[in-house]
Design a protein around this motif. Sequence first.
Motif, PDB file in Angstrom:
ATOM      1  N   PRO A  24       0.811  -1.232   0.000  1.00 20.59           N
ATOM      2  CA  PRO A  24       0.000   0.000   0.000  1.00 20.59           C
ATOM      3  C   PRO A  24       0.840   1.277   0.000  1.00 20.59           C
ATOM      4  CG  PRO A  24      -0.869  -1.584   1.556  1.00 20.59           C
ATOM      5  CD  PRO A  24       0.437  -2.143   1.083  1.00 20.59           C
ATOM      6  N   LEU A  25       1.940   1.287   0.735  1.00 24.41           N
ATOM      7  CA  LEU A  25       2.747   2.503   0.824  1.00 24.41           C
ATOM      8  C   LEU A  25       3.410   2.822  -0.515  1.00 24.41           C
ATOM      9  CD1 LEU A  25       3.355   4.540   3.080  1.00 24.41           C
ATOM     10  CD2 LEU A  25       5.532   3.374   3.436  1.00 24.41           C
ATOM     11  N   MET A  26       3.930   1.800  -1.185  1.00 23.15           N
ATOM     12  CA  MET A  26       4.535   2.009  -2.499  1.00 23.15           C
ATOM     13  C   MET A  26       3.486   2.495  -3.495  1.00 23.15           C
ATOM     14  SD  MET A  26       7.192   1.832  -4.509  1.00 23.15           S
ATOM     15  CE  MET A  26       8.433   0.654  -3.951  1.00 23.15           C
ATOM     16  N   THR A  27       2.326   1.853  -3.496  1.00 19.81           N
ATOM     17  CA  THR A  27       1.252   2.251  -4.411  1.00 19.81           C
ATOM     18  C   THR A  27       0.788   3.668  -4.124  1.00 19.81           C
ATOM     19  OG1 THR A  27       0.543  -0.061  -4.488  1.00 19.81           O
ATOM     20  CG2 THR A  27      -0.987   1.574  -5.350  1.00 19.81           C
ATOM     21  N   LEU A  28       0.679   4.013  -2.853  1.00 16.57           N
ATOM     22  CA  LEU A  28       0.253   5.358  -2.464  1.00 16.57           C
ATOM     23  C   LEU A  28       1.275   6.402  -2.885  1.00 16.57           C
ATOM     24  CD1 LEU A  28      -1.899   7.034  -1.019  1.00 16.57           C
ATOM     25  CD2 LEU A  28      -0.666   6.653   1.118  1.00 16.57           C
ATOM     26  N   VAL A  44       5.030  10.702   1.134  1.00 12.59           N
ATOM     27  CA  VAL A  44       4.566   9.347   1.421  1.00 12.59           C
ATOM     28  C   VAL A  44       5.759   8.432   1.688  1.00 12.59           C
ATOM     29  CG1 VAL A  44       3.371   7.319   0.508  1.00 12.59           C
ATOM     30  CG2 VAL A  44       2.446   9.594   0.087  1.00 12.59           C
ATOM     31  N   ALA A  45       6.783   8.544   0.850  1.00 13.18           N
ATOM     32  CA  ALA A  45       7.981   7.713   1.011  1.00 13.18           C
ATOM     33  C   ALA A  45       8.642   7.933   2.371  1.00 13.18           C
ATOM     34  CB  ALA A  45       8.974   8.003  -0.109  1.00 13.18           C
ATOM     35  N   ALA A  46       8.532   9.165   2.879  1.00 16.59           N
ATOM     36  CA  ALA A  46       9.166   9.494   4.156  1.00 16.59           C
ATOM     37  C   ALA A  46       8.328   9.097   5.363  1.00 16.59           C
ATOM     38  CB  ALA A  46       9.449  11.000   4.219  1.00 16.59           C
ATOM     39  N   ALA A  47       7.128   8.580   5.131  1.00 15.73           N
ATOM     40  CA  ALA A  47       6.220   8.241   6.230  1.00 15.73           C
ATOM     41  C   ALA A  47       6.825   7.301   7.274  1.00 15.73           C
ATOM     42  CB  ALA A  47       4.921   7.648   5.683  1.00 15.73           C
ATOM     43  N   PRO A  48       7.619   6.272   6.878  1.00 11.84           N
ATOM     44  CA  PRO A  48       8.206   5.394   7.907  1.00 11.84           C
ATOM     45  C   PRO A  48       9.080   6.118   8.915  1.00 11.84           C
ATOM     46  CG  PRO A  48       8.354   4.347   5.762  1.00 11.84           C
ATOM     47  CD  PRO A  48       7.871   5.755   5.523  1.00 11.84           C
ATOM     48  N   LEU A  49       9.672   7.241   8.519  1.00 15.27           N
ATOM     49  CA  LEU A  49      10.494   8.006   9.457  1.00 15.27           C
ATOM     50  C   LEU A  49       9.647   8.593  10.577  1.00 15.27           C
ATOM     51  CD1 LEU A  49      12.822   9.934   6.961  1.00 15.27           C
ATOM     52  CD2 LEU A  49      13.340   7.855   8.260  1.00 15.27           C
ATOM     53  N   ALA A 103      -6.135  19.821   0.776  1.00 19.40           N
ATOM     54  CA  ALA A 103      -4.713  19.487   0.745  1.00 19.40           C
ATOM     55  C   ALA A 103      -4.532  17.986   0.556  1.00 19.40           C
ATOM     56  CB  ALA A 103      -4.048  19.938   2.044  1.00 19.40           C
ATOM     57  N   PRO A 104      -3.491  17.570  -0.193  1.00 18.05           N
ATOM     58  CA  PRO A 104      -3.270  16.146  -0.435  1.00 18.05           C
ATOM     59  C   PRO A 104      -3.043  15.326   0.833  1.00 18.05           C
ATOM     60  CG  PRO A 104      -1.948  17.489  -1.921  1.00 18.05           C
ATOM     61  CD  PRO A 104      -2.544  18.421  -0.912  1.00 18.05           C
ATOM     62  N   ALA A 105      -2.480  15.964   1.875  1.00 25.64           N
ATOM     63  CA  ALA A 105      -2.223  15.274   3.150  1.00 25.64           C
ATOM     64  C   ALA A 105      -1.448  13.983   2.942  1.00 25.64           C
ATOM     65  CB  ALA A 105      -3.538  15.006   3.881  1.00 25.64           C
ATOM     66  N   SER A 106      -0.440  14.026   2.071  1.00 24.97           N
ATOM     67  CA  SER A 106       0.280  12.814   1.697  1.00 24.97           C
ATOM     68  C   SER A 106       1.026  12.180   2.866  1.00 24.97           C
ATOM     69  CB  SER A 106       1.279  13.125   0.570  1.00 24.97           C
ATOM     70  OG  SER A 106       0.591  13.570  -0.586  1.00 24.97           O
ATOM     71  N   LEU A 107       1.662  13.010   3.688  1.00 20.29           N
ATOM     72  CA  LEU A 107       2.405  12.460   4.820  1.00 20.29           C
ATOM     73  C   LEU A 107       1.466  11.764   5.795  1.00 20.29           C
ATOM     74  CD1 LEU A 107       5.129  12.106   6.200  1.00 20.29           C
ATOM     75  CD2 LEU A 107       4.775  14.313   7.334  1.00 20.29           C
ATOM     76  N   ARG A 108       0.307  12.379   6.045  1.00 19.77           N
ATOM     77  CA  ARG A 108      -0.661  11.767   6.955  1.00 19.77           C
ATOM     78  C   ARG A 108      -1.190  10.457   6.392  1.00 19.77           C
ATOM     79  NH1 ARG A 108      -5.850  15.171   7.757  1.00 19.77           N
ATOM     80  NH2 ARG A 108      -6.378  14.121   5.804  1.00 19.77           N
ATOM     81  N   ARG A 109      -1.495  10.441   5.105  1.00 17.97           N
ATOM     82  CA  ARG A 109      -1.990   9.223   4.471  1.00 17.97           C
ATOM     83  C   ARG A 109      -0.942   8.112   4.538  1.00 17.97           C
ATOM     84  NH1 ARG A 109      -6.122   9.924   0.303  1.00 17.97           N
ATOM     85  NH2 ARG A 109      -7.042  11.988   0.514  1.00 17.97           N
ATOM     86  N   GLY A 110       0.296   8.473   4.208  1.00 17.17           N
ATOM     87  CA  GLY A 110       1.361   7.482   4.249  1.00 17.17           C
ATOM     88  C   GLY A 110       1.623   6.974   5.657  1.00 17.17           C
ATOM     89  N   ALA A 111       1.563   7.894   6.626  1.00 15.90           N
ATOM     90  CA  ALA A 111       1.791   7.501   8.018  1.00 15.90           C
ATOM     91  C   ALA A 111       0.701   6.553   8.501  1.00 15.90           C
ATOM     92  CB  ALA A 111       1.839   8.747   8.907  1.00 15.90           C
ATOM     93  N   LEU A 112      -0.550   6.834   8.143  1.00 17.64           N
ATOM     94  CA  LEU A 112      -1.651   5.954   8.534  1.00 17.64           C
ATOM     95  C   LEU A 112      -1.516   4.579   7.895  1.00 17.64           C
ATOM     96  CD1 LEU A 112      -4.880   8.162   8.569  1.00 17.64           C
ATOM     97  CD2 LEU A 112      -4.022   6.730  10.424  1.00 17.64           C
ATOM     98  N   ALA A 113      -1.203   4.564   6.599  1.00 18.79           N
ATOM     99  CA  ALA A 113      -1.046   3.290   5.893  1.00 18.79           C
ATOM    100  C   ALA A 113       0.065   2.453   6.509  1.00 18.79           C
ATOM    101  CB  ALA A 113      -0.757   3.549   4.408  1.00 18.79           C
TER     102      ALA A 113
END
Length: 208
Positions: A24-28, A44-49, A103-113
Amino acid sequence: MTELLSAALTGITLGLAAGMAPGPLMTLAITQTVRHGLREGLLVAAAPLVTDIPIVLLLFFVLRELPGQVLGVLGMVGAFYALFLAYETARAESLGDAASASAPASLRRGALANFLSPHPYLFWITVGVPYVLAAHQKSVLAPWGFIVGFYLLLVGSKAAVAALAGRYRNLLTGRVYPYLMRGLALALVIFAILLFREGLNLLTGAER
């Protein structure tokens, strides 16, 4: 110095493998890049940090053996979140559609995923924590070599894929765009099913 180099190489190898694994994270990361630009894909890529710090601290200091039921529930909740992302992705008919009003909220989406996936927990329980504890016995710096190497490649590989999607972003718009979004949505549905099955297995296995 040898222990530090060995730990760093181990972290790099594991980070690359985890970073390039489909999920999911890669796809997102690809989806947000195509819809909103490279910056959003990199977030999104930085979400694991963001998400892995509390996960690792939790495992080190509170729950080094997180109950299987908890992992199972996380996986099943993560599956429903992946389905929600799939729904949003499938709705997009043009560049920036559906999510452009906010707003895209990409970091939040990636962090949740990432936070709702059992994979980070399983990795740190089965591989990460035991390796870091063993490496610490040999060298104080070795665990840091492992952690830096791991996250450098985990985040870096996903960022590279996002950059690749951003490089050819113009080719993926127009008539191709709706089909691309539906393909990514289908991938998210597949990952949701796999996450749900994995969560269910963890939940039922822990109850036996």
